[in-house]
Write an enzyme that holds these catalytic residues in place. Structure first.
Site, PDB file in Angstrom:
ATOM      1  N   GLU A 174      10.230  16.886  14.368  1.00 51.20           N
ATOM      2  CA  GLU A 174      10.603  16.688  12.965  1.00 51.20           C
ATOM      3  C   GLU A 174       9.782  17.671  12.121  1.00 51.20           C
ATOM      4  O   GLU A 174       8.552  17.658  12.164  1.00 51.20           O
ATOM      5  CB  GLU A 174      10.279  15.259  12.538  1.00 51.20           C
ATOM      6  N   LYS A 183       0.870  -1.190   0.000  1.00 51.81           N
ATOM      7  CA  LYS A 183       0.000   0.000   0.000  1.00 51.81           C
ATOM      8  C   LYS A 183       0.899   1.230   0.000  1.00 51.81           C
ATOM      9  O   LYS A 183       1.454   1.627   1.021  1.00 51.81           O
ATOM     10  CB  LYS A 183      -0.915   0.057   1.226  1.00 51.81           C
ATOM     11  N   GLU A 210      10.031   2.043  10.423  1.00 53.01           N
ATOM     12  CA  GLU A 210      11.053   3.022  10.032  1.00 53.01           C
ATOM     13  C   GLU A 210      10.372   4.377  10.117  1.00 53.01           C
ATOM     14  O   GLU A 210       9.567   4.723   9.260  1.00 53.01           O
ATOM     15  CB  GLU A 210      11.525   2.762   8.596  1.00 53.01           C
TER      16      GLU A 210
HETATM   17  P1  NAD Z   1       2.489   8.965   7.116  1.00 52.89           P
HETATM   18  O1  NAD Z   1       2.806   8.258   8.366  1.00 52.89           O
HETATM   19  O2  NAD Z   1       1.418   9.958   7.105  1.00 52.89           O
HETATM   20  O3  NAD Z   1       2.095   7.919   5.968  1.00 52.89           O
HETATM   21  C1  NAD Z   1       2.946   6.858   5.590  1.00 52.89           C
HETATM   22  C2  NAD Z   1       2.109   5.733   5.034  1.00 52.89           C
HETATM   23  O4  NAD Z   1       1.329   5.171   6.084  1.00 52.89           O
HETATM   24  C3  NAD Z   1       1.113   6.128   3.951  1.00 52.89           C
HETATM   25  O5  NAD Z   1       1.033   5.082   3.005  1.00 52.89           O
HETATM   26  C4  NAD Z   1      -0.181   6.253   4.727  1.00 52.89           C
HETATM   27  O6  NAD Z   1      -1.322   6.067   3.937  1.00 52.89           O
HETATM   28  C5  NAD Z   1      -0.032   5.156   5.743  1.00 52.89           C
HETATM   29  N1  NAD Z   1      -0.774   5.329   6.989  1.00 52.89           N
HETATM   30  C6  NAD Z   1      -1.005   6.482   7.662  1.00 52.89           C
HETATM   31  N2  NAD Z   1      -1.713   6.231   8.772  1.00 52.89           N
HETATM   32  C7  NAD Z   1      -1.913   4.893   8.821  1.00 52.89           C
HETATM   33  C8  NAD Z   1      -2.596   4.030   9.730  1.00 52.89           C
HETATM   34  N3  NAD Z   1      -3.208   4.487  10.822  1.00 52.89           N
HETATM   35  N4  NAD Z   1      -2.613   2.708   9.468  1.00 52.89           N
HETATM   36  C9  NAD Z   1      -1.988   2.221   8.362  1.00 52.89           C
HETATM   37  N5  NAD Z   1      -1.368   2.990   7.463  1.00 52.89           N
HETATM   38  C10 NAD Z   1      -1.310   4.315   7.697  1.00 52.89           C
HETATM   39  O7  NAD Z   1       3.880   9.571   6.614  1.00 52.89           O
HETATM   40  P2  NAD Z   1       4.179  10.439   5.318  1.00 52.89           P
HETATM   41  O8  NAD Z   1       3.656  11.810   5.536  1.00 52.89           O
HETATM   42  O9  NAD Z   1       3.782   9.707   4.089  1.00 52.89           O
HETATM   43  O10 NAD Z   1       5.779  10.451   5.338  1.00 52.89           O
HETATM   44  C11 NAD Z   1       6.512  11.317   6.122  1.00 52.89           C
HETATM   45  C12 NAD Z   1       7.007  10.643   7.384  1.00 52.89           C
HETATM   46  O11 NAD Z   1       7.689   9.450   7.071  1.00 52.89           O
HETATM   47  C13 NAD Z   1       8.013  11.470   8.130  1.00 52.89           C
HETATM   48  O12 NAD Z   1       7.715  11.453   9.502  1.00 52.89           O
HETATM   49  C14 NAD Z   1       9.326  10.780   7.878  1.00 52.89           C
HETATM   50  O13 NAD Z   1      10.305  10.959   8.844  1.00 52.89           O
HETATM   51  C15 NAD Z   1       8.921   9.374   7.782  1.00 52.89           C
HETATM   52  N6  NAD Z   1       9.908   8.626   7.009  1.00 52.89           N
HETATM   53  C16 NAD Z   1      10.706   7.727   7.657  1.00 52.89           C
HETATM   54  C17 NAD Z   1      11.654   7.021   6.954  1.00 52.89           C
HETATM   55  C18 NAD Z   1      12.539   6.022   7.611  1.00 52.89           C
HETATM   56  O14 NAD Z   1      13.057   5.155   6.929  1.00 52.89           O
HETATM   57  N7  NAD Z   1      12.741   6.075   8.900  1.00 52.89           N
HETATM   58  C19 NAD Z   1      11.785   7.211   5.602  1.00 52.89           C
HETATM   59  C20 NAD Z   1      10.969   8.143   4.982  1.00 52.89           C
HETATM   60  C21 NAD Z   1      10.009   8.829   5.708  1.00 52.89           C
END
Ligand code: NAD
Length: 490
Positions: free
Chosen positions: A396, A169, A244
């Site tokens: 962040e 997803k 992650e």
């Molecule tokens: P997000 O957490 O909003 O979304 C990430 C993914 O999770 C999306 O596919 C979203 O649809 C899904 N998602 C959101 N809520 C969910 C839930 N309750 N249940 C299941 N799936 C859910 O993050 P974003 O805005 O897409 O990305 C930015 C964040 O990602 C930042 O905080 C960044 O630090 C983090 N990030 C971490 C890494 C790493 O490897 N540590 C890498 C890239 C980004």
């Protein structure tokens, strides 16, 4: 306009409901694509297909899986230009960066799997037991938008290599590249159900997948808030979960370091992908006696980070004079817009809050940059005069915002560096590489760059503390999708 109206489930493009998610171009705000807004029923269908495919795929010879992954790598390499153009369009990364990193990294990850399969000890004798490694099961991969194909590759490539079946997803913000991947998987000839793609929101599709009783592993990259929710949901069925998550990573400059080189490199790594990088080195911790000098270098070095139209950008990363008066060689590293209007609002809100908290702007600010009256652009911003408790130092921001902090010696520097809830990445600079490497041992972070060293896509990647747990990439990333079984032999 890239329009995808069907999920990829059980080896077929399957009709979805009528709900659609629009994908916007960050540089213009215009809609450039559309994908299906999946439902819980789509999630269930994808898991069912993956569960049906698991017994045969997990029992398939490793050489067969390696050959399919090689074919897939070839198809992705052939689609390189289209993939890069798609990611420029949906993420807003400058074109040269998209080609080199947004597409180059995932290609390296897919290409590396056959070799990594050779490195696993698939069977070991321990006394009268044989310890064997097996595929962990049905994997759900949930990914964010900032390095969309890289984060997909870091999960999907090793999971498939290990013999797991996958439901992906992708982020609903930048999902188009995932549909191109699904086309390549189909063309490569993977058996039906081995790889499935469902698109949709986290609340609707993501949570259903995480809670599904037939899923064995959830591999998630995204925000710490979503990771916390996913960990809690997955606990009900005792799934293995890899998280992650976010970061607030520091560059630490020790008192004997080359300050100009450290500031220039720290800024590149803070602003890369417009700061929308989980490992962004968004804090720069310098000796107090050299803070004013660091501010001066940073103010000048902002000129090395021009804002650009991502599709038109061709400059790439090239050496340039950091500032005539300082005479130091730095790098031009162009910045595109942020991914969305919401993200722009969030980031400029953080910048305003920083000013209100009493931090001092050395460069940038919350105003719209000149020459960019449309698109989600934010000026590269540097704060000084910060204190450790400020929100801009702790939270962040996920935008081009760097905070300078002053330290009073190594112990203080280590305490400041470790003084957030995160622990994803760090960097340390010293004239003595041995001293820098020893200092790295004091940092609670999953990776530490010593004296400007580069990212290594075959070294383990992952967080300490609330940056998550589990490791991706390299042989560690493959082991994440294996189970361990002891056969007690008579
Ligand atoms: P997000 O957490 O909003 O979304 C990430 C993914 O999770 C999306 O596919 C979203 O649809 C899904 N998602 C959101 N809520 C969910 C839930 N309750 N249940 C299941 N799936 C859910 O993050 P974003 O805005 O897409 O990305 C930015 C964040 O990602 C930042 O905080 C960044 O630090 C983090 N990030 C971490 C890494 C790493 O490897 N540590 C890498 C890239 C980004």
């Amino acid at each position: 306009m890239e329009t995808f109206t069907r999920h990829y489930i059980d080896g077929r493009r399957q009709a979805a409901g009528t709900g659609r998610i629009a994908v916007g171009d960050p540089a213009t705000g215009e809609v450039i694509g559309e994908v299906p807004a999946g439902t819980a029923a789509d999630a269930d269908a994808a898991v069912a297909a993956a569960a049906r495919a698991f017994p045969a795929w997990s029992a398939s010879p490793r050489a067969e899986r390696a050959a399919l992954l090689e074919r897939l790598t070839g198809l992705l390499a052939a689609a390189r230009a289209r993939l890069a153009e798609t990611i420029v369009g949906e993420v807003g990364s400058p074109a040269s960066f998209a080609a080199a990193v947004q597409v180059g990294l995932p290609l390296a990850t897919f290409a590396g799997q056959p070799g990594l399969l050779e490195e696993i000890a698939w069977r070991r004798e321990v006394g009268h037991s044989a310890v064997v490694r097996e595929a962990a099961g049905v994997v759900v991969a949930i990914t964010p938008w900032n390095y969309p194909l890289h984060q997909i590759a870091a999960k999907v490539a090793p999971a498939l290599a290990a013999g797991c079946t996958v439901v992906l997803k992708p982020s609903e913000v930048a999902p188009l590249n995932a549909f191109l991947l699904a086309e390549a998987v189909h063309e490569a000839g993977f058996p039906p159900g081995v790889f499935n793609l469902v698109c949709g929101t986290g609340a609707e599709v993501g949570e259903r997948l995480v809670a599904h009783p037939d899923v064995d592993v959830v591999s998630f990259t995204g925000s710490t808030a979503a990771g916390r929710r996913i960990g809690a949901l997955a606990a009900a069925t005792v799934k293995r979960v890899h998280l992650e998550l976010g970061g607030k990573s520091p560059t630490v400059v020790l008192d004997d370091a080359d300050l100009e080189a450290a500031v220039a490199d720290g800024m590149v790594k803070a602003f890369v992908n417009s700061g929308q990088t989980c490992t962004a080195l968004s804090r720069l911790i310098v000796p107090r006696a050299r803070l004013a000098e660091a501010e001066e270098i940073a103010a000048a070095a902002v000129a090395n980070h021009p804002l650009v139209d991502p599709a038109a950008e061709t400059a790439g990363v090239r050496p340039t004079v950091l500032a005539d008066k300082l005479g130091h060689i730095g790098f031009t590293f162009a910045l595109g817009p942020l991914v969305s209007a919401a993200q722009r609002e969030r980031v400029t809100g953080h910048i305003r809050a920083g000013v209100e908290e009493g931090a001092r702007l050395v460069a940038g600010g919350p105003e719209r940059p000149g020459g960019f009256d449309r698109g989600h652009y934010v000026r590269p911003t540097v704060f000084s005069g910060t204190t450790p408790g400020m929100a801009i130092v702790q939270e962040e921001i996920f935008g081009p915002v760097l905070c300078l902090q002053a330290h009073d010696g190594d112990d203080d520097a280590a305490a400041l560096a470790n003084g957030t809830r995160y622990g994803l990445c760090a960097a340390v600079w010293s004239a003595d590489t041995g001293r820098a490497a020893a200092f790295a041992g004091r940092l609670r972070a999953g990776q530490v760059d010593v004296n400007g060293a580069r990212f290594n896509p075959f070294a383990p990647f992952g967080g300490y503390k609330q940056s998550g747990h589990g490791r991706e990439l390299g042989v560690w990333g493959l082991e994440a999708f294996l189970q361990t079984k002891s056969l007690q032999l008579p």
